[in-house]
Design an enzyme around this catalytic site. Structure first.
Site, PDB file in Angstrom:
ATOM      1  N   LYS A   1       6.207  38.525   0.734  1.00 36.07           N
ATOM      2  CA  LYS A   1       4.886  38.583   0.103  1.00 36.07           C
ATOM      3  C   LYS A   1       4.114  39.787   0.617  1.00 36.07           C
ATOM      4  CE  LYS A   1       3.306  34.794  -1.511  1.00 36.07           C
ATOM      5  NZ  LYS A   1       2.591  33.502  -1.697  1.00 36.07           N
TER       6      LYS A   1
ATOM      7  N   LYS B   1       2.403  24.598  -1.839  1.00 31.52           N
ATOM      8  CA  LYS B   1       1.047  24.049  -1.692  1.00 31.52           C
ATOM      9  C   LYS B   1       1.102  22.538  -1.915  1.00 31.52           C
ATOM     10  CE  LYS B   1      -1.040  28.387  -3.205  1.00 31.52           C
ATOM     11  NZ  LYS B   1      -1.817  29.087  -4.243  1.00 31.52           N
TER      12      LYS B   1
ATOM     13  N   GLU C   1       7.254  39.840  -3.811  1.00 25.56           N
ATOM     14  CA  GLU C   1       6.008  39.861  -4.558  1.00 25.56           C
ATOM     15  C   GLU C   1       5.537  41.303  -4.735  1.00 25.56           C
ATOM     16  OE1 GLU C   1       2.566  37.117  -3.507  1.00 25.56           O
ATOM     17  OE2 GLU C   1       1.779  39.040  -2.812  1.00 25.56           O
TER      18      GLU C   1
ATOM     19  N   ARG D   1       0.816  -1.213   0.000  1.00 21.23           N
ATOM     20  CA  ARG D   1       0.000   0.000   0.000  1.00 21.23           C
ATOM     21  C   ARG D   1       0.850   1.263   0.000  1.00 21.23           C
ATOM     22  NH1 ARG D   1      -3.306   1.768  -2.674  1.00 21.23           N
ATOM     23  NH2 ARG D   1      -4.158  -0.341  -2.561  1.00 21.23           N
TER      24      ARG D   1
ATOM     25  N   ASP E   1       2.369  39.084  -9.093  1.00 19.43           N
ATOM     26  CA  ASP E   1       1.231  38.299  -8.624  1.00 19.43           C
ATOM     27  C   ASP E   1      -0.091  38.848  -9.146  1.00 19.43           C
ATOM     28  OD1 ASP E   1       0.150  36.172  -6.963  1.00 19.43           O
ATOM     29  OD2 ASP E   1      -0.643  37.780  -5.700  1.00 19.43           O
TER      30      ASP E   1
END
Length: 285
Positions: A166, A134, A199, A99, A221
Site C-alpha cells: 500500500k 475492516k 496499490e 445469546r 485506490d
C-alpha cells in the site's frame, strides 16, 4: 478447512467462557436441573440467513445431546415469521447457548444481506465484490464466511496470505519499483507461494508498476471514474484490477462499469445492520 474448524472451535470456546463464566446463575436458580424443552429460531426481519452452520457448532459445544432440526439453511432469503430451526434438549443448555447463537447469526445475516444487495446491483457486469480486513476483531472468520454466503468474494484473510503493498509501504520502501523488487526477493528467499498486489494512487504510479512487472493484481485506490476507465484501458487485462476507496451501494455499479475485475468494500463488514431474530421457547401443550 481443518484450520477453519480449529479457528471456529477456538472462537466458540472463548465466547462461551466470556458469556457463561462460572455458570448461568439465572437459569440454574429458576429452572430445575434436567428439565427438557424446545426452542425455535424466529426470524423477525427480511434478508439473507447466515450462521446456521455456526449455530450447530455452538449447540454441539455447549451440549452434544442437543438435537437441532434445521428448516432453513445458510444463504436462503428469509422474512419475518420464518423459523430457521428448532432445538430440543436440556433447557439449561439451550439458554446457555442462546445469546451466542443470536449474536453470531444476527451479525452474520446482516453481513450476508448487505453483500447480497451489492451482488444484485452488480448483475450484468463482470465485476465481483470483495470484502476487506475492516472486520470486528475476533470475528473475521465469521464475517468473511457471511460475505461468501451473501455471494461475495473473500479478499486476503490477514497479513500472511498475500503481499499487499500500500501507499505507506511504497513511501517507506523508497518508491514503487523498490517495493516490488523487495517483495519479489522476499517471496523467493522464504519459499512462499502468495500473490503480490500493489496499490497505486495515480496513472504515473500505475505506469511504474507496469514497467516493473512481477505483481498479480493492481489496486486502483480513490480514482475518479474517468481516471479509473483510463487506468483499466492502460492495464488492458495484463493484471487483475481492483478498485477501492469510498465505494458504497449508491456508486458501486458506476465503479463496476469502469471495467474493473473487483471492487472492495469495507462497508460489507464494518457498518452493517444486524438482522433481527430471537430464540423463543416452544411451550408444550
Amino acid at each position: 478447512m481443518d484450520s477453519d474448524i480449529t479457528h471456529l472451535k477456538t472462537f466458540i470456546r472463548q465466547a462461551l467462557i466470556e458469556d457463561i463464566g462460572d455458570g448461568d446463575h439465572t437459569s440454574l436458580s429458576t429452572i430445575p436441573a434436567g428439565q427438557q424443552g424446545e426452542a425455535k429460531l424466529l426470524v423477525k426481519d427480511h434478508g439473507i440467513l447466515a450462521g446456521v452452520s455456526v449455530a450447530l457448532e455452538i449447540f454441539k459445544a455447549v451440549d452434544s445431546a442437543l438435537k437441532v432440526e434445521v428448516h432453513i439453511s445458510d444463504g436462503a432469503e428469509v422474512q419475518p415469521g420464518d423459523i430457521a430451526f428448532f432445538v430440543k434438549g436440556s433447557v439449561h443448555s439451550i439458554l446457555a447457548a442462546e445469546r451466542l447463537v443470536l449474536n453470531v447469526m444476527q451479525r452474520m445475516s446482516g453481513v450476508a444481506t448487505t453483500t447480497h444487495r451489492v451482488v444484485k446491483l452488480l448483475e450484468g457486469t463482470d465485476t465481483k465484490v470483495l470484502d476487506t480486513r475492516k472486520t470486528t476483531p475476533g470475528l473475521r472468520y465469521l464475517e468473511k464466511l457471511a460475505v461468501k454466503i451473501g455471494g461475495g468474494v473473500n479478499h486476503r484473510f490477514g497479513l500472511y496470505d498475500m503481499i499487499l503493498i500500500k501507499d505507506n509501504h511504497v513511501d517507506y520502501a523508497g518508491g514503487t519499483a523498490k517495493a516490488i523488487e523487495a517483495a519479489k526477493s522476499y517471496i523467493h528467499a522464504n519459499g512462499l507461494n502468495i500473490p503480490i498486489e500493489i496499490e497505486v494512487r495515480n496513472i504515473s504510479e500505475l505506469n511504474e508498476v507496469i514497467i516493473s512487472s512481477g505483481v498479480d493484481r493492481i489496486l486502483l485506490d480513490n480514482f475518479a471514474f474517468d481516471q479509473l476507465k483510463e487506468a483499466v484501458a492502460v492495464i488492458n487485462k495484463r493484471f487483475i484490477t481492483e478498485a477501492s476507496g469510498g465505494i458504497t451501494e449508491d456508486n458501486v455499479l458506476e465503479y463496476a462499469q469502469c471495467g474493473v475485475d473487483y471492487v472492495s468494500m469495507g462497508a460489507l463488514t464494518h457498518s452493517v445492520k444486524s438482522l433481527d431474530m430471537s430464540l423463543k421457547a416452544v411451550k408444550s401443550n
